[in-house]
Structure formats: C-alpha cells, structure tokens
Design a protein around this motif. Sequence first.
Motif, PDB file in Angstrom:
ATOM      1  N   ILE A 218       0.842  -1.192   0.000  1.00 29.18           N
ATOM      2  CA  ILE A 218       0.000   0.000   0.000  1.00 29.18           C
ATOM      3  C   ILE A 218       0.877   1.241   0.000  1.00 29.18           C
ATOM      4  O   ILE A 218       1.921   1.272   0.661  1.00 29.18           O
ATOM      5  N   ALA A 219       0.492   2.268  -0.702  1.00 34.38           N
ATOM      6  CA  ALA A 219       1.242   3.521  -0.704  1.00 34.38           C
ATOM      7  C   ALA A 219       1.348   4.057   0.723  1.00 34.38           C
ATOM      8  O   ALA A 219       0.341   4.164   1.430  1.00 34.38           O
ATOM      9  N   ASN A 220       2.582   4.351   1.157  1.00 38.56           N
ATOM     10  CA  ASN A 220       2.832   4.835   2.517  1.00 38.56           C
ATOM     11  C   ASN A 220       2.237   3.871   3.553  1.00 38.56           C
ATOM     12  O   ASN A 220       1.705   4.288   4.584  1.00 38.56           O
ATOM     13  N   GLY A 221       2.341   2.581   3.261  1.00 37.72           N
ATOM     14  CA  GLY A 221       1.650   1.575   4.055  1.00 37.72           C
ATOM     15  C   GLY A 221       1.982   1.606   5.532  1.00 37.72           C
ATOM     16  O   GLY A 221       1.081   1.614   6.376  1.00 37.72           O
ATOM     17  N   PHE A 222       3.254   1.606   5.887  1.00 37.10           N
ATOM     18  CA  PHE A 222       3.614   1.532   7.299  1.00 37.10           C
ATOM     19  C   PHE A 222       3.299   2.827   8.046  1.00 37.10           C
ATOM     20  O   PHE A 222       3.228   2.821   9.274  1.00 37.10           O
ATOM     21  N   GLU A 223       3.141   3.914   7.326  1.00 35.95           N
ATOM     22  CA  GLU A 223       2.699   5.153   7.970  1.00 35.95           C
ATOM     23  C   GLU A 223       1.210   5.093   8.298  1.00 35.95           C
ATOM     24  O   GLU A 223       0.708   5.942   9.046  1.00 35.95           O
ATOM     25  N   ARG A 224       0.514   4.105   7.769  1.00 33.43           N
ATOM     26  CA  ARG A 224      -0.924   3.965   8.008  1.00 33.43           C
ATOM     27  C   ARG A 224      -1.243   2.946   9.104  1.00 33.43           C
ATOM     28  O   ARG A 224      -2.411   2.742   9.436  1.00 33.43           O
ATOM     29  N   VAL A 225      -0.222   2.325   9.659  1.00 38.40           N
ATOM     30  CA  VAL A 225      -0.440   1.317  10.700  1.00 38.40           C
ATOM     31  C   VAL A 225      -0.895   2.001  11.986  1.00 38.40           C
ATOM     32  O   VAL A 225      -0.262   2.949  12.467  1.00 38.40           O
ATOM     33  N   ILE A 226      -1.996   1.520  12.558  1.00 36.96           N
ATOM     34  CA  ILE A 226      -2.548   2.085  13.790  1.00 36.96           C
ATOM     35  C   ILE A 226      -2.399   1.118  14.966  1.00 36.96           C
ATOM     36  O   ILE A 226      -2.138   1.534  16.089  1.00 36.96           O
ATOM     37  N   THR A 227      -2.554  -0.170  14.716  1.00 36.58           N
ATOM     38  CA  THR A 227      -2.380  -1.179  15.763  1.00 36.58           C
ATOM     39  C   THR A 227      -1.562  -2.342  15.226  1.00 36.58           C
ATOM     40  O   THR A 227      -1.416  -2.510  14.006  1.00 36.58           O
ATOM     41  N   ALA A 228      -1.063  -3.157  16.141  1.00 34.83           N
ATOM     42  CA  ALA A 228      -0.342  -4.372  15.772  1.00 34.83           C
ATOM     43  C   ALA A 228      -0.790  -5.494  16.694  1.00 34.83           C
ATOM     44  O   ALA A 228      -0.844  -5.319  17.918  1.00 34.83           O
ATOM     45  N   ARG A 229      -1.141  -6.638  16.121  1.00 34.21           N
ATOM     46  CA  ARG A 229      -1.504  -7.805  16.921  1.00 34.21           C
ATOM     47  C   ARG A 229      -0.327  -8.777  16.915  1.00 34.21           C
ATOM     48  O   ARG A 229       0.079  -9.287  15.870  1.00 34.21           O
ATOM     49  N   ILE A 230       0.206  -9.024  18.089  1.00 32.13           N
ATOM     50  CA  ILE A 230       1.392  -9.863  18.251  1.00 32.13           C
ATOM     51  C   ILE A 230       0.961 -11.272  18.651  1.00 32.13           C
ATOM     52  O   ILE A 230       0.236 -11.456  19.636  1.00 32.13           O
ATOM     53  N   ASP A 231       1.386 -12.258  17.882  1.00 33.03           N
ATOM     54  CA  ASP A 231       1.171 -13.665  18.226  1.00 33.03           C
ATOM     55  C   ASP A 231       2.538 -14.286  18.503  1.00 33.03           C
ATOM     56  O   ASP A 231       3.386 -14.376  17.606  1.00 33.03           O
ATOM     57  N   LEU A 232       2.731 -14.699  19.750  1.00 33.34           N
ATOM     58  CA  LEU A 232       4.034 -15.196  20.180  1.00 33.34           C
ATOM     59  C   LEU A 232       3.879 -16.625  20.694  1.00 33.34           C
ATOM     60  O   LEU A 232       3.086 -16.887  21.600  1.00 33.34           O
ATOM     61  N   THR A 233       4.619 -17.553  20.085  1.00 34.00           N
ATOM     62  CA  THR A 233       4.584 -18.946  20.513  1.00 34.00           C
ATOM     63  C   THR A 233       5.793 -19.236  21.395  1.00 34.00           C
ATOM     64  O   THR A 233       6.935 -19.075  20.970  1.00 34.00           O
ATOM     65  N   VAL A 234       5.490 -19.656  22.631  1.00 31.11           N
ATOM     66  CA  VAL A 234       6.527 -19.893  23.634  1.00 31.11           C
ATOM     67  C   VAL A 234       6.496 -21.369  24.012  1.00 31.11           C
ATOM     68  O   VAL A 234       5.429 -21.986  24.070  1.00 31.11           O
ATOM     69  N   ASN A 235       7.666 -21.951  24.278  1.00 27.69           N
ATOM     70  CA  ASN A 235       7.709 -23.369  24.661  1.00 27.69           C
ATOM     71  C   ASN A 235       8.530 -23.582  25.921  1.00 27.69           C
ATOM     72  O   ASN A 235       9.168 -22.656  26.438  1.00 27.69           O
ATOM     73  N   SER A 236       8.519 -24.819  26.410  1.00 26.12           N
ATOM     74  CA  SER A 236       9.187 -25.162  27.674  1.00 26.12           C
ATOM     75  C   SER A 236      10.670 -25.478  27.493  1.00 26.12           C
ATOM     76  O   SER A 236      11.332 -25.838  28.480  1.00 26.12           O
ATOM     77  N   ILE A 237      11.184 -25.365  26.293  1.00 24.50           N
ATOM     78  CA  ILE A 237      12.576 -25.653  25.925  1.00 24.50           C
ATOM     79  C   ILE A 237      12.851 -27.158  25.995  1.00 24.50           C
ATOM     80  O   ILE A 237      13.068 -27.802  24.976  1.00 24.50           O
ATOM     81  N   ASP A 238      12.859 -27.735  27.195  1.00 25.61           N
ATOM     82  CA  ASP A 238      13.137 -29.163  27.339  1.00 25.61           C
ATOM     83  C   ASP A 238      11.866 -29.986  27.190  1.00 25.61           C
ATOM     84  O   ASP A 238      10.752 -29.492  27.394  1.00 25.61           O
ATOM     85  N   SER A 239      12.058 -31.254  26.849  1.00 21.37           N
ATOM     86  CA  SER A 239      10.941 -32.175  26.720  1.00 21.37           C
ATOM     87  C   SER A 239      10.471 -32.602  28.104  1.00 21.37           C
ATOM     88  O   SER A 239      11.240 -33.148  28.897  1.00 21.37           O
ATOM     89  N   ILE A 240       9.183 -32.350  28.412  1.00 19.56           N
ATOM     90  CA  ILE A 240       8.637 -32.749  29.711  1.00 19.56           C
ATOM     91  C   ILE A 240       7.311 -33.487  29.562  1.00 19.56           C
ATOM     92  O   ILE A 240       6.730 -33.924  30.551  1.00 19.56           O
ATOM     93  N   GLY A 241       6.842 -33.618  28.342  1.00 16.17           N
ATOM     94  CA  GLY A 241       5.583 -34.309  28.090  1.00 16.17           C
ATOM     95  C   GLY A 241       5.804 -35.663  27.457  1.00 16.17           C
ATOM     96  O   GLY A 241       6.922 -36.159  27.352  1.00 16.17           O
ATOM     97  N   THR A 242       4.733 -36.255  26.988  1.00 21.26           N
ATOM     98  CA  THR A 242       4.812 -37.601  26.412  1.00 21.26           C
ATOM     99  C   THR A 242       4.351 -37.635  24.962  1.00 21.26           C
ATOM    100  O   THR A 242       4.468 -38.678  24.311  1.00 21.26           O
ATOM    101  N   GLN A 243       3.820 -36.546  24.442  1.00 24.62           N
ATOM    102  CA  GLN A 243       3.321 -36.525  23.074  1.00 24.62           C
ATOM    103  C   GLN A 243       4.283 -35.781  22.159  1.00 24.62           C
ATOM    104  O   GLN A 243       4.904 -34.785  22.559  1.00 24.62           O
ATOM    105  N   ASN A 244       4.379 -36.249  20.924  1.00 21.06           N
ATOM    106  CA  ASN A 244       5.239 -35.634  19.909  1.00 21.06           C
ATOM    107  C   ASN A 244       6.660 -35.447  20.449  1.00 21.06           C
ATOM    108  O   ASN A 244       7.279 -36.410  20.875  1.00 21.06           O
ATOM    109  N   ASP A 245       7.176 -34.211  20.453  1.00 16.71           N
ATOM    110  CA  ASP A 245       8.539 -33.979  20.923  1.00 16.71           C
ATOM    111  C   ASP A 245       8.604 -33.766  22.437  1.00 16.71           C
ATOM    112  O   ASP A 245       9.683 -33.550  22.994  1.00 16.71           O
TER     113      ASP A 245
END
Length: 367
Positions: free
Chosen positions: A322-349
């Motif tokens: 969009i022309a001057n697109g980032f100058e038109r940004v009013i809000t930002a929705r942040i999606d952040l995926t966080v993990n436990s680092i080490d394996s502590i469960g029994t499913q998948n990894d």
Amino acid sequence: MKANRIYKNSGFTIVEMMISLVLGALLLGGIISLFTNNQQTYRIIQGTANLQDNARFAIDVISEDIRMSGYYGCLSNSAAPVYNPSLLNTGSNIDFLFQNLSLGLEAFEATNVTTWQPALPALLTVDLPALNRPPPQGGTDVVAIKRVISNGVTLNSLNDPTKTMQVEGTGSFAQNDAAIISDCEKATLFQVTAANDSGTNQNIEYKTTGATPGNINAPISTGASYVASSSSVYQFASAVYYIAPAWDTTNNQAVTNNRGDQVLSLWRIQGINTAGQPVPEELLRGVENLQVVYGVDSNPAPPNEGDNTIDQYLNANQVDAIANGFERVITARIDLTVNSIDSIGTQNDGVLRRTFSHTVKLRNRGS
C-alpha cells in the motif's frame, strides 16, 4: 513330675512368602506410579507457569517499543513534520537502523521458510553471521522500531559551524549516542562525538570524528536552524525483534535441549556498539515463533490522508504494497509462541508450547 512340652518352630510357608512378595510388589508399584505421575504433573504445571511468565515478559518488551514507535517528542504532533537527512556517516548495512524515521515501524513478513517480503536488510542476513550470531529463523516475522527513549532536554545554544551545542541538565548524553534534535516542526538525527558536563548544563559535539561511525560534514538542518529554548534534544533508539536459534557464545554454536533438538530464542538488535557494529542480544530462550498483523487505515480521504480508523488487518507484505503503508499502521496484533525448551511431556517432541496474542495501539497513530 511335670511333663515336658514340645513346641514346634512355626514360620511362613513358601506360598505365604510368595503372596507377601506379590502384594508388596503391587504396593510398591502403586507408590512408584503415584510418585511418577505426581512428578510429571508438577513438571507440566511448572512448565506452564514458566511459559506464561516468559510470554508476559516478551510481549511486554515488544509491545512497549511498538506502542512508542515513531515517537519523536512534540514533532509527533506536527501535521507536516520534516525529517532532515541523517548526519550519521554510516554508509554500510547499519544504515537500516537510522533511516526512514518517518515510518517509525517497519516489518518483514515470512512468506515461507526462506523468504521475507519485503526482503530482509543485509544487516540481518550478512552482518549477523559475520558477528557469529544466527540470522532470523525462517518462517518467523521480523519487526523494526525507531523512536526516542527520553523526555528530551532543552537546547541552550547551537553553533553549527563548530558542530557544538549546549543543553540543559547534565548526564543526558554520552559519546557514541544517537540523538535527535527537534523544534516540533523538523528533526535531525546525529551522533554524539563528545559530551561533557559544565555546571548545570552539558556540552555536546556532533563532529565527523570522535565516534563511530561519526557524522557527515553537513549543516544540522537543511532549512532554518534550530533555535535555543524552542528546540529539544532526545536520545534515539532503534530496535529489531526477530526469532533465531539460541546461541552458546562461548563455543559459538547453537543450543539444544534435553532431546538434542534446536532451541529458538527471541532476539533484539539494539543500536550499535562503539565499533559501529549492530548489537544483537538474546532476550529470551524458548520463543519459537513471532507473527504480527497490522491494523491499517487503508481508506484515504482527499487529498492523501486517511481517516485514522482501522479498515483491515494485514500482514507486513500487504502493508508494504500500500502507498505509505507503514505510515498507516494504527495497531499491531502480536502472536508469540513460547515453549518449555526441554521435553517434559509424552506426546510428539514432549515440549510444551502455547501461543499468546496481544494487540497494541501505536501511541502516535489513529484517533
């Protein structure tokens, strides 16, 4: 005469012994199972609590910068602000950290595991590997913010021919700091090449030598100069947030978890060091994905301005189209995926992970 009584020795039979062993084994197995389950439950509860704490910290840090992106003191309230060319004599990949001040916020959408739109600056793809630091992880977004981080101090005097100025107060600036001078109509970015306190004031130099990279030999303003008492000087900051492998700086290698899998972290580049190099810092381990969408005013009113309301949420590559697109940004929705680092469960990894979302409004945009 008493008769002698004969007493037989009594004990467990083999059958009784076997029954006792079986019952004991069953009881012991139950106790071990209960202990193991309780221990696993504790690890999961503790891991979940750590996820929430880490997510809260990461989102708070990113949100604060995004909220204040493009903030340049009273200049932010100007209807037609003028950003003079930067005096910083970079001429290299670090230019990215000090250009496009009017945008305040720039972003890069991961369109696949190898490509970003717009394309990532060489600061991230060339300079980081040269510093033995990992570049951004494929498939994750990158956000860059530029703003001032202080309330500013009043300009007392300015001598552009000698590249010196004096400001009120002491200790506000140090050699190598990036700074902005503004009079609420225009602003100029420069580097402090020397600073010393004098009584209740501070003397600042912005010469071509004395700091890295230094400044170009040009007037501090392309128009009318800055007037004392009507101008202020602020500390300038630029930050780039991205996801990259966790890094062992001692051995210069990626970090792995208890299963030998790669660990990802939230990283930030915060300005440059005294050698003129970007400063990457690993903020938080166990952050594996960053995705951001932007609330954009894409419905302009005559002649060129929007109506300061959000029309749609777009990815960074769509905003850039969009022309001057980032100058038109009013809000930002942040999606952040966080993990436990080490394996502590029994499913998948076995790694616990959760995605947290938070929407932040840019302080200087929209109604």
